[in-house]
Motif scaffolding. Structure first.
Motif, PDB file in Angstrom:
ATOM      1  N   UNK A 231       0.834  -1.207   0.000  1.00  0.00           N
ATOM      2  CA  UNK A 231       0.000   0.000   0.000  1.00  0.00           C
ATOM      3  C   UNK A 231       0.872   1.262   0.000  1.00  0.00           C
ATOM      4  N   UNK A 232       1.908   1.272   0.860  1.00  0.00           N
ATOM      5  CA  UNK A 232       2.812   2.427   0.896  1.00  0.00           C
ATOM      6  C   UNK A 232       3.503   2.608  -0.454  1.00  0.00           C
ATOM      7  N   UNK A 233       3.931   1.512  -1.062  1.00  0.00           N
ATOM      8  CA  UNK A 233       4.615   1.613  -2.347  1.00  0.00           C
ATOM      9  C   UNK A 233       3.689   2.191  -3.421  1.00  0.00           C
ATOM     10  N   UNK A 234       2.432   1.751  -3.405  1.00  0.00           N
ATOM     11  CA  UNK A 234       1.481   2.275  -4.397  1.00  0.00           C
ATOM     12  C   UNK A 234       1.276   3.776  -4.190  1.00  0.00           C
ATOM     13  N   UNK A 235       1.207   4.189  -2.924  1.00  0.00           N
ATOM     14  CA  UNK A 235       1.034   5.621  -2.652  1.00  0.00           C
ATOM     15  C   UNK A 235       2.247   6.399  -3.163  1.00  0.00           C
ATOM     16  N   UNK A 236       3.448   5.879  -2.877  1.00  0.00           N
ATOM     17  CA  UNK A 236       4.664   6.561  -3.348  1.00  0.00           C
ATOM     18  C   UNK A 236       4.677   6.663  -4.876  1.00  0.00           C
ATOM     19  N   UNK A 237       4.318   5.580  -5.520  1.00  0.00           N
ATOM     20  CA  UNK A 237       4.325   5.603  -6.986  1.00  0.00           C
ATOM     21  C   UNK A 237       3.337   6.631  -7.524  1.00  0.00           C
ATOM     22  N   UNK A 238       2.174   6.724  -6.881  1.00  0.00           N
ATOM     23  CA  UNK A 238       1.173   7.671  -7.371  1.00  0.00           C
ATOM     24  C   UNK A 238       1.656   9.107  -7.189  1.00  0.00           C
ATOM     25  N   UNK A 239       2.342   9.361  -6.070  1.00  0.00           N
ATOM     26  CA  UNK A 239       2.815  10.729  -5.792  1.00  0.00           C
ATOM     27  C   UNK A 239       3.880  11.153  -6.800  1.00  0.00           C
ATOM     28  N   UNK A 240       4.611  10.180  -7.323  1.00  0.00           N
ATOM     29  CA  UNK A 240       5.610  10.510  -8.330  1.00  0.00           C
ATOM     30  C   UNK A 240       4.944  10.956  -9.639  1.00  0.00           C
ATOM     31  N   UNK A 241       3.714  10.491  -9.845  1.00  0.00           N
ATOM     32  CA  UNK A 241       3.004  10.877 -11.069  1.00  0.00           C
ATOM     33  C   UNK A 241       2.232  12.167 -10.884  1.00  0.00           C
ATOM     34  N   UNK A 242       1.685  12.320  -9.671  1.00  0.00           N
ATOM     35  CA  UNK A 242       0.853  13.485  -9.381  1.00  0.00           C
ATOM     36  C   UNK A 242       0.818  13.663  -7.872  1.00  0.00           C
ATOM     37  N   UNK A 243       1.347  14.778  -7.370  1.00  0.00           N
ATOM     38  CA  UNK A 243       1.393  14.946  -5.913  1.00  0.00           C
ATOM     39  C   UNK A 243       0.002  14.983  -5.276  1.00  0.00           C
ATOM     40  N   UNK A 244      -1.011  15.349  -6.040  1.00  0.00           N
ATOM     41  CA  UNK A 244      -2.381  15.374  -5.499  1.00  0.00           C
ATOM     42  C   UNK A 244      -3.314  14.557  -6.375  1.00  0.00           C
ATOM     43  N   UNK A 245      -3.159  13.243  -6.327  1.00  0.00           N
ATOM     44  CA  UNK A 245      -3.972  12.417  -7.221  1.00  0.00           C
ATOM     45  C   UNK A 245      -5.447  12.485  -6.848  1.00  0.00           C
ATOM     46  N   UNK A 246      -6.355  12.383  -7.830  1.00  0.00           N
ATOM     47  CA  UNK A 246      -7.785  12.393  -7.527  1.00  0.00           C
ATOM     48  C   UNK A 246      -8.131  11.241  -6.578  1.00  0.00           C
ATOM     49  N   UNK A 247      -8.974  11.528  -5.596  1.00  0.00           N
ATOM     50  CA  UNK A 247      -9.294  10.531  -4.564  1.00  0.00           C
ATOM     51  C   UNK A 247      -9.877   9.254  -5.182  1.00  0.00           C
ATOM     52  N   UNK A 248     -10.705   9.421  -6.213  1.00  0.00           N
ATOM     53  CA  UNK A 248     -11.308   8.241  -6.837  1.00  0.00           C
ATOM     54  C   UNK A 248     -10.239   7.314  -7.419  1.00  0.00           C
ATOM     55  N   UNK A 249      -9.255   7.912  -8.087  1.00  0.00           N
ATOM     56  CA  UNK A 249      -8.216   7.098  -8.722  1.00  0.00           C
ATOM     57  C   UNK A 249      -7.297   6.478  -7.674  1.00  0.00           C
ATOM     58  N   UNK A 250      -7.111   7.209  -6.575  1.00  0.00           N
ATOM     59  CA  UNK A 250      -6.298   6.699  -5.469  1.00  0.00           C
ATOM     60  C   UNK A 250      -6.920   5.408  -4.922  1.00  0.00           C
ATOM     61  N   UNK A 251      -8.233   5.403  -4.727  1.00  0.00           N
ATOM     62  CA  UNK A 251      -8.895   4.201  -4.217  1.00  0.00           C
ATOM     63  C   UNK A 251      -8.821   3.071  -5.230  1.00  0.00           C
ATOM     64  N   UNK A 252      -8.985   3.423  -6.501  1.00  0.00           N
ATOM     65  CA  UNK A 252      -8.868   2.426  -7.563  1.00  0.00           C
ATOM     66  C   UNK A 252      -7.500   1.758  -7.478  1.00  0.00           C
ATOM     67  N   UNK A 253      -6.464   2.577  -7.240  1.00  0.00           N
ATOM     68  CA  UNK A 253      -5.099   2.061  -7.173  1.00  0.00           C
ATOM     69  C   UNK A 253      -4.874   1.229  -5.907  1.00  0.00           C
ATOM     70  N   UNK A 254      -5.263   1.779  -4.774  1.00  0.00           N
ATOM     71  CA  UNK A 254      -4.914   1.127  -3.509  1.00  0.00           C
ATOM     72  C   UNK A 254      -5.600  -0.220  -3.317  1.00  0.00           C
ATOM     73  N   UNK A 255      -6.807  -0.383  -3.884  1.00  0.00           N
ATOM     74  CA  UNK A 255      -7.513  -1.657  -3.699  1.00  0.00           C
ATOM     75  C   UNK A 255      -6.823  -2.803  -4.436  1.00  0.00           C
TER      76      UNK A 255
END
Ligand code: ASP
Ligand code: MG
Length: 417
Positions: free
Chosen positions: A47-71
């Motif tokens: 989960x932490x790794x996915x969050x880090x990867x998303x922040x590298x793409x966009x520091x403020x990723x849309x919440x909907x896409x964040x949940x899509x990713x984290x699940x």
């Protein structure tokens, strides 16, 4: 035959060897004649790794896409665990949150479970399967994939246990159970055999990371019997239930601490009705959680008050207060970080006088000053400088007899009520 929910955290399934150990443990429990529903978290640090990867793409990723990713993390775990069980000759079926009927509200990243419709789980069990459900996720009315917030798999497990009417919800983790305090701070910390929901809730809220507070609340309201135990050893674990026995006058069952506390004081505030509502309303509107609040005496119609927030929120809180200076005039603010909150917790405190006094005495004997205090029926918290944390926790652990099996009475036997 019992119906058992077994929940495994990320570290318990972090490697293929661990995954296999978990699969064997599940099969063992099933062979004892039980029906098994499993809830599992994402493997290791996924989960932490996915969050880090998303922040590298966009520091403020849309919440909907964040949940899509984290699940995704949990979805990997359930499939792999089901394969592992199949590989050792068992029968298992994996389910995402929505397949398991886990319905939530619409708030991404912190959704609440609104209903569970577990018919597919029951079908899978009837066909002799272990049902494996992805933790921490659900689906909203709008058909969106949601997550329950960090650490949410505990809540999935407890909610599912309530929904399927499980006899027990076993939370398997990397420690032996719930401890009297953090064993990294006090070597003599002891594993507790039993603890009540209320005590566990206080400890979880006060920073004991072994169980998510929301899961404990859910368990209490639905009367789900919880057992916290190690996935690596055979030890008994800690049973969390309605009334933990009052072993020989146990007064304090555990000591918790929160390491990231800041104090903010507002001085010279006009003492008129509505001031506190204004200040704390503004802080709440800005998403800042306030913990301890202390108002000192009024002089010349002016009052001082202090409160604590998480160290991370300190600067934001001060700017919110500066922002409402027009509505709430004050002389000045003052703040301090690098503080910790140490709390003693025990249901037996209600009926035992002198428990708090003993805490203050133990702390002052060390020459440590207490900056703020707050109490409830079953806890007493003191804010102190963080350098003093370890010695204070050690000394309290001894003062309340937690170092040894034998507990001490404080202030005589409990009153009959
Ligand atoms: N994988 C999620 C997290 O790391 C949920 C959980 O582990 O409970 O927060
Ligand atoms: Mg956890």
């Amino acid at each position: 035959m019992s119906l058992i929910v077994m929940k495994f955290g990320g570290s318990s399934v972090g490697t293929p060897e661990r995954m296999l150990r978990v699969a064997n443990r599940i099969m063992e429990r099933q062979k004892e004649g039980n029906e098994i529903v499993v809830v599992v978290s994402a493997m290791g640090d996924t989960t932490d790794d996915l969050i880090d990867q998303s922040k590298a793409l966009n520091p403020h990723p849309p919440a909907r896409e964040m949940d899509m990713l984290m699940t995704v993390g949990e979805q990997i775990s359930i499939a792999m665990l089901a394969m592992t069980i199949d590989g050792i000759g068992g029968k298992a079926m994996s389910f995402t949150g929505w397949q398991a009927g886990m319905q939530t509200d619409n708030s991404f990243g912190k959704s609440k479970i609104t209903n569970i419709e577990p018919s597919r789980i029951f079908k899978a069990l009837e066909a002799g399967n272990v049902a494996i459900v992805a933790g921490f996720q659900g689906v909203s009315d709008a058909g969106e994939i949601t997550t329950l917030g960090r650490g949410g798999s505990d809540t999935t497990a407890v909610a599912l246990a309530a929904a399927v009417g499980a006899d027990v919800c076993e939370i398997y983790t990397d420690v032996d159970g719930v401890y009297s305090t953090d064993p990294r701070v006090v070597k003599n910390a002891r594993k507790l055999d039993e603890i009540s929901y209320d005590e566990m809730l206080e400890l979880a809220n006060l920073g004991a990371a072994v169980l998510h507070p929301r899961a404990v609340e859910y368990a209490k309201h639905n009367n789900v019997r919880l057992v916290v135990r190690s996935s690596f050893t055979r030890n008994e674990g800690t049973s969390v239930k309605e009334e933990a026995i009052m072993e020989q006058g146990i007064v304090v069952r555990g000591i918790a601490f929160d390491k990231n506390v800041a104090r903010i004081s507002i001085m010279g505030v006009q003492d008129v009705p509505g001031v506190l509502a204004n200040v704390f309303g503004a802080l709440a509107n800005n998403g800042i959680d306030v913990d301890i609040i202390v108002q000192s005496g009024v002089q010349d119609g002016k009052a001082d008050f202090s409160f604590t927030v998480s160290g991370t929120d300190k600067d934001k809180a001060i700017s919110v207060i500066e922002g409402i200076r027009g509505a709430v005039p004050y002389r000045e603010t003052d703040s301090e970080d690098g503080l910790v909150k140490v709390s003693i917790v025990g249901a037996g405190m209600v009926s035992n006088p002198g428990v708090a006094a003993k805490m203050f005495e133990a702390i002052s004997t060390l020459g440590v000053s207490i900056k703020m205090v707050s109490t409830s029926e079953i806890k007493c918290s003191c804010v102190i400088a963080s350098e003093a944390l370890n010695e204070v926790v050690k000394s309290l652990h001894t003062a309340y007899g937690l170092d040894t099996e034998e507990q001490v009475f404080v202030g005589g036997p409990a009153e009959r009520r």
